[in-house]
Design a protein around this motif. Structure first.
Motif, PDB file in Angstrom:
ATOM      1  N   LYS A 100       0.831  -1.208   0.000  1.00 50.64           N
ATOM      2  CA  LYS A 100       0.000   0.000   0.000  1.00 50.64           C
ATOM      3  C   LYS A 100       0.864   1.254   0.000  1.00 50.64           C
ATOM      4  CE  LYS A 100      -4.094  -1.914   2.301  1.00 50.64           C
ATOM      5  NZ  LYS A 100      -4.998  -1.808   3.475  1.00 50.64           N
ATOM      6  N   ILE A 101       1.965   1.221   0.744  1.00 51.50           N
ATOM      7  CA  ILE A 101       2.865   2.373   0.771  1.00 51.50           C
ATOM      8  C   ILE A 101       3.461   2.619  -0.607  1.00 51.50           C
ATOM      9  CG2 ILE A 101       5.054   3.222   1.697  1.00 51.50           C
ATOM     10  CD1 ILE A 101       4.357   1.796   4.320  1.00 51.50           C
ATOM     11  N   GLU A 102       3.879   1.551  -1.280  1.00 50.52           N
ATOM     12  CA  GLU A 102       4.437   1.697  -2.625  1.00 50.52           C
ATOM     13  C   GLU A 102       3.397   2.245  -3.597  1.00 50.52           C
ATOM     14  OE1 GLU A 102       5.820  -2.234  -3.436  1.00 50.52           O
ATOM     15  OE2 GLU A 102       7.845  -1.810  -2.722  1.00 50.52           O
ATOM     16  N   LYS A 103       2.151   1.835  -3.445  1.00 44.70           N
ATOM     17  CA  LYS A 103       1.097   2.252  -4.360  1.00 44.70           C
ATOM     18  C   LYS A 103       0.666   3.694  -4.122  1.00 44.70           C
ATOM     19  CE  LYS A 103      -3.406   0.727  -6.102  1.00 44.70           C
ATOM     20  NZ  LYS A 103      -4.487  -0.301  -5.973  1.00 44.70           N
ATOM     21  N   TYR A 104       0.654   4.126  -2.857  1.00 47.21           N
ATOM     22  CA  TYR A 104       0.142   5.457  -2.514  1.00 47.21           C
ATOM     23  C   TYR A 104       1.223   6.331  -1.880  1.00 47.21           C
ATOM     24  CZ  TYR A 104      -4.257   2.908  -3.092  1.00 47.21           C
ATOM     25  OH  TYR A 104      -5.272   2.147  -3.590  1.00 47.21           O
ATOM     26  N   MET A 105       2.461   6.184  -2.318  1.00 54.23           N
ATOM     27  CA  MET A 105       3.579   6.879  -1.680  1.00 54.23           C
ATOM     28  C   MET A 105       3.433   8.395  -1.694  1.00 54.23           C
ATOM     29  SD  MET A 105       6.523   6.234  -4.583  1.00 54.23           S
ATOM     30  CE  MET A 105       6.121   4.511  -4.826  1.00 54.23           C
ATOM     31  N   PHE A 106       2.966   8.957  -2.821  1.00 51.38           N
ATOM     32  CA  PHE A 106       2.838  10.412  -2.910  1.00 51.38           C
ATOM     33  C   PHE A 106       1.641  10.909  -2.105  1.00 51.38           C
ATOM     34  CE2 PHE A 106       5.151   9.540  -6.955  1.00 51.38           C
ATOM     35  CZ  PHE A 106       6.317  10.178  -6.604  1.00 51.38           C
ATOM     36  N   HIS A 107       0.579  10.137  -2.093  1.00 46.25           N
ATOM     37  CA  HIS A 107      -0.577  10.478  -1.270  1.00 46.25           C
ATOM     38  C   HIS A 107      -0.188  10.497   0.204  1.00 46.25           C
ATOM     39  CE1 HIS A 107      -4.600  10.438   0.443  1.00 46.25           C
ATOM     40  NE2 HIS A 107      -4.331   9.295   1.054  1.00 46.25           N
ATOM     41  N   ILE A 108       0.594   9.526   0.625  1.00 38.76           N
ATOM     42  CA  ILE A 108       1.036   9.451   2.019  1.00 38.76           C
ATOM     43  C   ILE A 108       1.962  10.610   2.355  1.00 38.76           C
ATOM     44  CG2 ILE A 108       2.436   8.089   3.635  1.00 38.76           C
ATOM     45  CD1 ILE A 108       1.337   5.570   2.269  1.00 38.76           C
ATOM     46  N   SER A 109       2.875  10.930   1.448  1.00 35.37           N
ATOM     47  CA  SER A 109       3.838  12.002   1.719  1.00 35.37           C
ATOM     48  C   SER A 109       3.173  13.367   1.829  1.00 35.37           C
ATOM     49  CB  SER A 109       4.901  12.040   0.607  1.00 35.37           C
ATOM     50  OG  SER A 109       4.323  12.393  -0.646  1.00 35.37           O
ATOM     51  N   LYS A 110       1.965  13.521   1.237  1.00 36.38           N
ATOM     52  CA  LYS A 110       1.258  14.803   1.272  1.00 36.38           C
ATOM     53  C   LYS A 110       0.211  14.857   2.378  1.00 36.38           C
ATOM     54  CE  LYS A 110       3.282  16.265  -2.533  1.00 36.38           C
ATOM     55  NZ  LYS A 110       4.243  17.409  -2.533  1.00 36.38           N
ATOM     56  N   ASN A 111       0.042  13.764   3.105  1.00 37.15           N
ATOM     57  CA  ASN A 111      -1.051  13.680   4.075  1.00 37.15           C
ATOM     58  C   ASN A 111      -0.502  13.309   5.458  1.00 37.15           C
ATOM     59  OD1 ASN A 111      -3.389  12.968   5.566  1.00 37.15           O
ATOM     60  ND2 ASN A 111      -4.477  12.520   3.657  1.00 37.15           N
ATOM     61  N   PRO A 166      -2.184   8.902  -7.127  1.00 38.50           N
ATOM     62  CA  PRO A 166      -3.157   7.839  -6.841  1.00 38.50           C
ATOM     63  C   PRO A 166      -3.589   7.898  -5.377  1.00 38.50           C
ATOM     64  CG  PRO A 166      -1.191   6.972  -7.946  1.00 38.50           C
ATOM     65  CD  PRO A 166      -0.875   8.367  -7.529  1.00 38.50           C
ATOM     66  N   GLU A 167      -4.887   7.746  -5.130  1.00 44.25           N
ATOM     67  CA  GLU A 167      -5.420   7.749  -3.779  1.00 44.25           C
ATOM     68  C   GLU A 167      -6.291   6.519  -3.560  1.00 44.25           C
ATOM     69  OE1 GLU A 167      -7.495  11.329  -2.921  1.00 44.25           O
ATOM     70  OE2 GLU A 167      -5.771  12.641  -3.346  1.00 44.25           O
ATOM     71  N   PRO A 168      -6.393   6.056  -2.315  1.00 42.85           N
ATOM     72  CA  PRO A 168      -7.275   4.907  -2.031  1.00 42.85           C
ATOM     73  C   PRO A 168      -8.719   5.239  -2.374  1.00 42.85           C
ATOM     74  CG  PRO A 168      -5.836   5.379  -0.165  1.00 42.85           C
ATOM     75  CD  PRO A 168      -5.691   6.526  -1.119  1.00 42.85           C
ATOM     76  N   GLN A 169      -9.432   4.266  -2.918  1.00 42.07           N
ATOM     77  CA  GLN A 169     -10.836   4.455  -3.260  1.00 42.07           C
ATOM     78  C   GLN A 169     -11.694   4.154  -2.026  1.00 42.07           C
ATOM     79  OE1 GLN A 169     -11.841   5.709  -6.268  1.00 42.07           O
ATOM     80  NE2 GLN A 169      -9.631   5.925  -6.581  1.00 42.07           N
ATOM     81  N   LEU A 170     -11.978   5.183  -1.247  1.00 42.53           N
ATOM     82  CA  LEU A 170     -12.688   4.981   0.021  1.00 42.53           C
ATOM     83  C   LEU A 170     -14.163   4.659  -0.160  1.00 42.53           C
ATOM     84  CD1 LEU A 170     -11.102   7.825   2.188  1.00 42.53           C
ATOM     85  CD2 LEU A 170     -10.382   5.448   1.900  1.00 42.53           C
ATOM     86  N   ASP A 171     -14.684   4.835  -1.364  1.00 42.40           N
ATOM     87  CA  ASP A 171     -16.089   4.488  -1.597  1.00 42.40           C
ATOM     88  C   ASP A 171     -16.225   3.101  -2.216  1.00 42.40           C
ATOM     89  OD1 ASP A 171     -14.952   5.109  -3.987  1.00 42.40           O
ATOM     90  OD2 ASP A 171     -16.607   6.353  -4.717  1.00 42.40           O
ATOM     91  N   SER A 172     -15.132   2.322  -2.205  1.00 38.04           N
ATOM     92  CA  SER A 172     -15.213   0.940  -2.680  1.00 38.04           C
ATOM     93  C   SER A 172     -15.886   0.096  -1.610  1.00 38.04           C
ATOM     94  CB  SER A 172     -13.817   0.399  -3.002  1.00 38.04           C
ATOM     95  OG  SER A 172     -12.998   0.433  -1.859  1.00 38.04           O
TER      96      SER A 172
END
Length: 210
Positions: A100-111, A166-172
């Motif tokens: 998950k970290i590899e997939k959303y690394m930029f989202h994590i770094s900004k949040n 890329p961000e996690p799809q929270l409405d899945s």
């Protein structure tokens, strides 16, 4: 009397199931299931992971001691099987989080809120992943594009939002299982009776999936 005995037996079974469900291995299994099913990375189970690491080390030492003391090989193999199961859950839990970290690394770094869910080692891993990916993209792609398109998180400099992250799809949707009878349950505006069946719930509305 028979009724009281039956009630006592049921209460004893409930106590046993409660005890079993709170062992560290069962808690690890629950954390693994939740992490595997959740679309976003969950909070790192620091205390649990520390205890599991200590228990794995103790189990390895005990198995080595048993093997050298002439204990029945079948008994040793059963202990080894239990250790293998625990190690599988432990490694799989950590591996899922790294994916998950590899997939959303930029989202994590900004949040910052998402960063607070990571362990210190995971935070370092996320930073290295983001830095390496950014450097790679700049050297291989972005440096060859017009100046207006060299932003790593935006399609162009005129974009108002970071639309390339890329961000996690929270409405899945995820599958969860009721552990007890819930009685009348409001679902999609209709009154439904749910009793220990599989429910399909939006991930953003589910705090635990097992």
């Amino acid at each position: 009397m028979a009724s009281e005995a039956g009630e006592g037996s049921t209460a004893g079974m409930d106590d046993y199931e409660t005890l079993i469900s709170t062992t560290d291995v069962e808690l690890l299994k629950k954390a693994w299931r939740n992490e595997k099913a959740a679309p976003e990375i969950l909070r790192f189970e620091t205390s649990l992971i520390q205890r599991i690491r200590g228990q794995i080390q103790l189990m390895e030492e005990n198995i080595e001691e048993f093997a050298g003391s002439g204990i029945d090989p079948l008994t040793v193999s059963l202990y080894q099987m239990d250790l293998d199961r625990t190690q599988y859950l432990f490694r799989s839990y950590l591996r899922i989080r790294l994916q998950k970290i590899e997939k959303y690394m930029f989202h994590i770094s900004k949040n910052p809120e998402v960063q607070s869910r990571l362990s210190e080692q995971e935070k370092g891993f996320a930073r290295r992943c983001a830095d390496d990916m950014e450097r790679h993209l700049e050297e291989s792609v972005l440096s060859k594009l017009p100046d207006n398109y060299q932003d790593i998180v935006k399609q162009s400099i005129i974009s108002e939002e970071s639309d390339m992250i890329p961000e996690p799809q929270l409405d899945s949707f995820v599958v969860c299982k009721s552990r007890r009878f819930l009685g009348p349950f409001q679902l999609d505006g209709r009154q439904s009776t749910i009793s220990c069946i599989l429910l399909v719930c939006a991930a953003r509305n589910v705090s635990s999936v097992c």
